[in-house]
Design a protein around this motif. Structure first.
Motif, PDB file in Angstrom:
ATOM      1  N   THR A 153       3.679  49.157 -36.540  1.00 10.51           N
ATOM      2  CA  THR A 153       2.515  49.968 -36.172  1.00 10.51           C
ATOM      3  C   THR A 153       2.482  51.274 -36.955  1.00 10.51           C
ATOM      4  OG1 THR A 153       2.565  49.059 -33.920  1.00 10.51           O
ATOM      5  CG2 THR A 153       1.310  51.076 -34.257  1.00 10.51           C
ATOM      6  N   HIS A 161       4.260  58.729 -29.425  1.00  7.19           N
ATOM      7  CA  HIS A 161       3.691  57.410 -29.122  1.00  7.19           C
ATOM      8  C   HIS A 161       2.413  57.560 -28.304  1.00  7.19           C
ATOM      9  CE1 HIS A 161       6.071  53.911 -30.410  1.00  7.19           C
ATOM     10  NE2 HIS A 161       7.098  54.737 -30.449  1.00  7.19           N
ATOM     11  N   ALA A 164      -1.254  49.349 -29.554  1.00  7.32           N
ATOM     12  CA  ALA A 164       0.114  49.064 -29.997  1.00  7.32           C
ATOM     13  C   ALA A 164       1.038  50.238 -29.685  1.00  7.32           C
ATOM     14  CB  ALA A 164       0.123  48.767 -31.496  1.00  7.32           C
ATOM     15  N   TYR A 165       0.553  51.455 -29.908  1.00  2.90           N
ATOM     16  CA  TYR A 165       1.376  52.637 -29.612  1.00  2.90           C
ATOM     17  C   TYR A 165       1.619  52.784 -28.112  1.00  2.90           C
ATOM     18  CZ  TYR A 165       1.506  54.663 -34.308  1.00  2.90           C
ATOM     19  OH  TYR A 165       1.763  54.897 -35.638  1.00  2.90           O
ATOM     20  N   GLY A 214      -6.686  48.723 -32.134  1.00  6.94           N
ATOM     21  CA  GLY A 214      -5.455  47.942 -32.166  1.00  6.94           C
ATOM     22  C   GLY A 214      -4.225  48.826 -32.303  1.00  6.94           C
ATOM     23  N   LEU A 215      -4.314  49.835 -33.162  1.00  3.49           N
ATOM     24  CA  LEU A 215      -3.192  50.762 -33.335  1.00  3.49           C
ATOM     25  C   LEU A 215      -2.939  51.545 -32.046  1.00  3.49           C
ATOM     26  CD1 LEU A 215      -3.923  52.155 -36.926  1.00  3.49           C
ATOM     27  CD2 LEU A 215      -2.010  50.701 -36.246  1.00  3.49           C
ATOM     28  N   GLY A 231      -1.351  56.942 -29.621  1.00  4.84           N
ATOM     29  CA  GLY A 231      -2.083  55.904 -28.902  1.00  4.84           C
ATOM     30  C   GLY A 231      -3.384  56.445 -28.340  1.00  4.84           C
ATOM     31  N   SER A 271       1.587  50.505 -25.801  1.00  9.80           N
ATOM     32  CA  SER A 271       2.432  49.423 -25.275  1.00  9.80           C
ATOM     33  C   SER A 271       3.783  49.341 -25.977  1.00  9.80           C
ATOM     34  CB  SER A 271       1.706  48.082 -25.423  1.00  9.80           C
ATOM     35  OG  SER A 271       1.482  47.779 -26.800  1.00  9.80           O
ATOM     36  N   ASN A 272       3.968  50.194 -27.000  1.00 10.04           N
ATOM     37  CA  ASN A 272       5.214  50.212 -27.776  1.00 10.04           C
ATOM     38  C   ASN A 272       5.485  48.864 -28.447  1.00 10.04           C
ATOM     39  OD1 ASN A 272       7.425  51.710 -28.745  1.00 10.04           O
ATOM     40  ND2 ASN A 272       8.797  50.814 -27.224  1.00 10.04           N
ATOM     41  N   TRP A 273       4.411  48.214 -28.892  1.00  6.87           N
ATOM     42  CA  TRP A 273       4.533  46.919 -29.562  1.00  6.87           C
ATOM     43  C   TRP A 273       4.873  47.125 -31.034  1.00  6.87           C
ATOM     44  CZ3 TRP A 273       1.924  44.625 -33.680  1.00  6.87           C
ATOM     45  CH2 TRP A 273       2.177  43.257 -33.869  1.00  6.87           C
ATOM     46  N   GLN A 274       5.965  46.561 -31.475  1.00  5.92           N
ATOM     47  CA  GLN A 274       6.381  46.627 -32.874  1.00  5.92           C
ATOM     48  C   GLN A 274       6.150  48.036 -33.451  1.00  5.92           C
ATOM     49  OE1 GLN A 274       7.877  44.240 -34.670  1.00  5.92           O
ATOM     50  NE2 GLN A 274       7.833  42.778 -32.972  1.00  5.92           N
ATOM     51  N   PRO A 275       6.844  49.036 -32.927  1.00  8.91           N
ATOM     52  CA  PRO A 275       6.594  50.423 -33.344  1.00  8.91           C
ATOM     53  C   PRO A 275       6.747  50.675 -34.843  1.00  8.91           C
ATOM     54  CG  PRO A 275       8.648  50.227 -32.098  1.00  8.91           C
ATOM     55  CD  PRO A 275       7.915  48.945 -31.919  1.00  8.91           C
TER      56      PRO A 275
END
Length: 243
Positions: A182, A120, A172-173, A168-169, A124, A175-179
């Motif tokens: 993503t 992650h 997302a990684y 954005g990717l 990120g 923050s662990n948003w919708q892994p």
């Protein structure tokens, strides 16, 4: 001996003809292959010609600037090739090294190393760092990217959008948003991007790699393929781990 050079300022076939004509007037240059994509000049010489001499020649053709293409030289000895390879890809290697170190330090929790956490943080960091270099010169990146990416070649504006996708990717990684989402987007985006890279390398096109934007003159090579496919592979691993 054959050397590769970058020539800035050329925009059309007329520019190519004028630059080539002036370079061939130099007695030491026996052949000149000129193109609009990086590296723009491939010069075969009977004896070495300094960049300053080459610059004086192209200046007669117009407002052009010639520089060494990342220190690349064709037909070198093995030792020289290794040195030039390290010199050429030093920026990319340093970026990867820093990302690996930071991701590794962030992945140790309670004395344990968590592989998925490392991936992650690594991905990120990768996307954020690489998008940063692209943002430094968006137009320069878009120009380089459109020379080999399948979508950017047909839709030039995609070159301006792509850095935002990477950013954005990356966020997302981190923050662990919708892994899962993503990772799927990563596989699709990087997988599609790798097609253009593989095609360019297979066709032995001598063009600039846009992975670090237009800041560094990195040549397109198998290194770029490995970089893209590594992201695809890691994305697939993360999807499998989340499924």
């Amino acid at each position: 001996m054959t050397h590769l050079y970058q020539v800035d300022g050329m925009t059309c076939k007329s520019c190519i003809a004028k630059v080539k004509s002036e370079l061939l007037k130099l007695g030491e240059i026996t052949d000149a292959e000129i193109q609009l994509t990086y590296p723009q000049a491939r010069l075969t010489m009977s004896s070495h010609v300094s960049v300053s001499t080459l610059q004086k020649a192209v200046a007669k053709a117009g407002d052009y600037k010639i520089t060494n293409a990342g220190g690349m030289q064709v037909h070198e000895s093995g030792g020289d090739q290794s040195k030039n390879w390290l010199k050429t890809y030093k920026p990319l290697l340093l970026v990867f090294a820093f990302i690996i170190i930071v991701a590794s330090m962030a992945s140790f929790r309670d004395g344990d190393f968590h592989t998925m956490h490392w991936m992650h943080y690594f991905m990120g960091g990768f996307f954020i760092a690489f998008s940063f270099f692209k943002f430094l010169d968006l137009k320069g990146f878009a120009d380089s990217y459109s020379s080999y990416d399948l979508l950017a070649a047909k839709w030039y504006s995609y070159g301006f959008i792509y850095p935002f996708i990477e950013l954005g990717l990356g966020l997302a990684y981190i923050s662990n948003w919708q892994p899962l989402v993503t990772s799927v987007v990563t596989v699709l985006v990087m997988g599609f991007s790798s097609i253009g890279v593989i095609r360019a390398v297979m066709n032995k096109r001598k063009i600039r790699c846009a992975c670090l934007g237009a800041v560094f003159n990195l040549p397109m090579s198998t290194v770029t393929i490995v970089e893209d496919l590594l992201m695809v592979a890691m994305g697939i691993i993360m999807i499998a781990g989340l499924a």
